[in-house]
Design an enzyme around this catalytic site. Sequence first.
Site: not given
Ligand code: MRU
Length: 352
Positions: A49-51, A93, A203, A244, A254-255
């Site tokens: 996970r994470g962009a 996603r 997270q 993201d 973002n999250k």
């Molecule tokens: O749902 P997730 O855990 O994939 O969400 C991740 C985030 O929102 C991060 O802050 C974002 O991807 C930046 S990662 C460098």
Amino acid sequence: MIAPTVKWIGDCQGVLELIDQRRLPGEFTLLSVREVEPLYEAIQTLAVRGAPAIGVAAVYGPVLALQKLDAGATAAEGLECVLQTCDYLATSRPTAVNLFWALDRMRNRAQEVVADSEATLAQLHQAMLVEARAIHDEDIEMCRRIGQNGAPFIADGAGILTHCNAGALATGGQGTALSVMFAAHEQGRSFKVYADETRPLLQGARLTAWELQQAGIDVTVLCDNMAGWLMRQGKVNAVITGADRIAANGDAANKIGTYSLSILARQHGIPFYIAAPSSTFDLSIASGTDIPIEQRAKDEVVQFAGTPTAPEGVAVYNPAFDVTDAQNITAIITERGVIETPGTESVREALA
Ligand code: MRU
């Protein structure tokens, strides 16, 4: 530094290894991915996970898919297989644009190779691995540069608030928001990080706290609803998060919870920084209102480790992301430099 979040082992016939983030911090497990279907599932269920990390993991999908193709297939059949794989993985996603950006690069490279009528399936397969590795290596370098560009924003003795996880676990390298912290730490500054736990999937508590602790950085976990009061106590000098997808005008998804933090930061006169690579920008959309927001399963909100935490059948609202208006963002820290006062003009200039 933790083991790489995404690792390709071997040549074209190799295997993709992922840290299974669903099990952290309790268990450190590596997932060996040998087919496209489990890769899709790993992305959708947040094992990876994470962009940037989902983009980097997905680019190995075409390499895995071509392993399953009959060795006697033509390069044109290989191209078809690559395109189908990319289309499929792109549905895993919807919000992080890095996934689509990375898959587009794989599609384009495959088309380029097969444009040569002499090209063989083996050459296409090799080209896919080379391109996937290049995207991965570039991500590592982007993270490093983001750290260097952002480190000056962390003063000695500062309190830094972050949300979700934008560290090594969320990228192919050492992170975005956390890369800034790692760089400031390496430069010898001492500061305190407050990590929002980041409901509903934690997270922040599970991953960010784990990463920072291992790096020897002073980290304190708080529930998301405590951030405002923490600011009011004067304990936060800057907020730094990842993103993201960033629209052409600087609005940043973002999250979920990031938007509220930006309002709180503004109210308390605290600078709010987004750290993200250029692969997170989507210049095809004018503003954040066009960013698709992923809605996730209701069980994530009304269950805790399988135990119900709300009455059965209750309605649930569970968007995974929100959008912070550019006007609430003090600066966007990218690998190409810092975009102060983000807006259409400054974003275009920085990415030109
Ligand atoms: O749902 P997730 O855990 O994939 O969400 C991740 C985030 O929102 C991060 O802050 C974002 O991807 C930046 S990662 C460098």
